[in-house]
Design an enzyme around this catalytic site. Structure first.
Site, short mmCIF file in Angstrom:
data_model
loop_
_atom_site.label_atom_id
_atom_site.label_comp_id
_atom_site.label_asym_id
_atom_site.label_seq_id
_atom_site.Cartn_x
_atom_site.Cartn_y
_atom_site.Cartn_z
CB CYS A 76 -0.99 -0.07 1.15
SG CYS A 76 -2.43 0.95 0.84
CG HIS A 168 -3.11 -3.07 4.42
ND1 HIS A 168 -2.09 -2.48 5.13
CD2 HIS A 168 -3.68 -2.10 3.66
CE1 HIS A 168 -2.03 -1.18 4.82
NE2 HIS A 168 -2.98 -0.93 3.92
CD GLU A 170 -0.60 -5.19 6.92
OE1 GLU A 170 -0.50 -5.77 5.82
OE2 GLU A 170 -0.90 -3.98 7.04
N1 GLN Z 1 -3.39 6.53 1.18
C1 GLN Z 1 -2.07 6.19 1.64
C2 GLN Z 1 -0.99 6.94 0.82
O1 GLN Z 1 -1.28 7.52 -0.19
C3 GLN Z 1 -1.84 4.68 1.59
C4 GLN Z 1 -2.81 3.98 2.51
C5 GLN Z 1 -2.31 2.69 3.10
O2 GLN Z 1 -1.10 2.42 3.16
N2 GLN Z 1 -3.24 1.90 3.59
O3 GLN Z 1 0.13 6.91 1.20
#
Ligand code: GLN
Length: 189
Positions: A76, A168, A170
């Protein structure tokens, strides 16, 4: 084997639990020197712009050098940090995998969702995937492999030793993704 988890900000702790379930030693990476004797690195989810701010120039170069020989898995916000190009807005990245990524592309926090997704490397079986203010992978280069899609959006990719996922693992109750990462770490070593 020691796996580093970038622990500047975000969801690093649950990765420690996954690795300890797999009986693998982990280390929080807070300073560049923490990368010594580490064989693979997880960059967790969180807020990529905040992580960037905390990472000073020197740390950025150390991470890039580490990635020349070792496996890095960006999740992410971590995927945003290792992308080739970041949009919405543009921001600096480590350019470890040849892909472009769009931040917050599914919407705001209320548009976070859970999906059942099929993974080829798990014999096409379904896994729960949790997306939180997730980015979208906008395009991938010719030497990047898509490992899974959801509604035609690519959600996990690999290029040589590196991995990126926009969900995610995890937060879900299985160890398959961490096992897959560890296999790549071993192959790179
Ligand atoms: N929206 C976050 C970003 O742009 C990422 C979100 C996340 O890691 N769950 O960094």
């Amino acid at each position: 084997m020691i796996i580093g988890i970038l622990a500047l900000q975000g969801g690093f702790e649950l990765h420690e639990h996954k690795l300890s379930e797999l009986r693998v030693e982990s280390r929080r990476i807070i300073y560049p020197k923490d990368l010594n004797n580490v064989q693979g690195l997880i960059i967790p989810g969180g807020e990529s712009s905040t992580m960037l701010k905390i990472c000073n120039e020197l740390f950025f170069d150390d991470l890039k050098n580490f990635a020349k020989l070792h496996t890095v898995w960006g999740i992410c916000a971590g995927a945003i940090l290792i992308a080739g190009k970041v949009e919405n807005p543009n921001q600096k990245s480590l350019e470890l995998i040849d892909f472009s990524i769009q931040r917050n592309a599914y919407g705001n926090q209320n548009d976070s969702f859970i999906a059942e997704i099929k993974f080829g490397f798990l014999n096409d079986s379904l896994r729960e995937c949790i997306f939180i203010r997730a980015p979208k992978i906008a395009s991938i280069g010719p030497s990047v492999q898509s490992l899974a899609t959801h509604n035609e959006e690519i959600v996990m990719i690999e290029q040589t030793r590196h991995l990126a996922s926009t969900f995610h693992p995890e937060l879900s109750d299985n160890l398959d993704f961490h096992e897959y990462f560890l296999k790549k770490v071993k192959n790179a070593v």
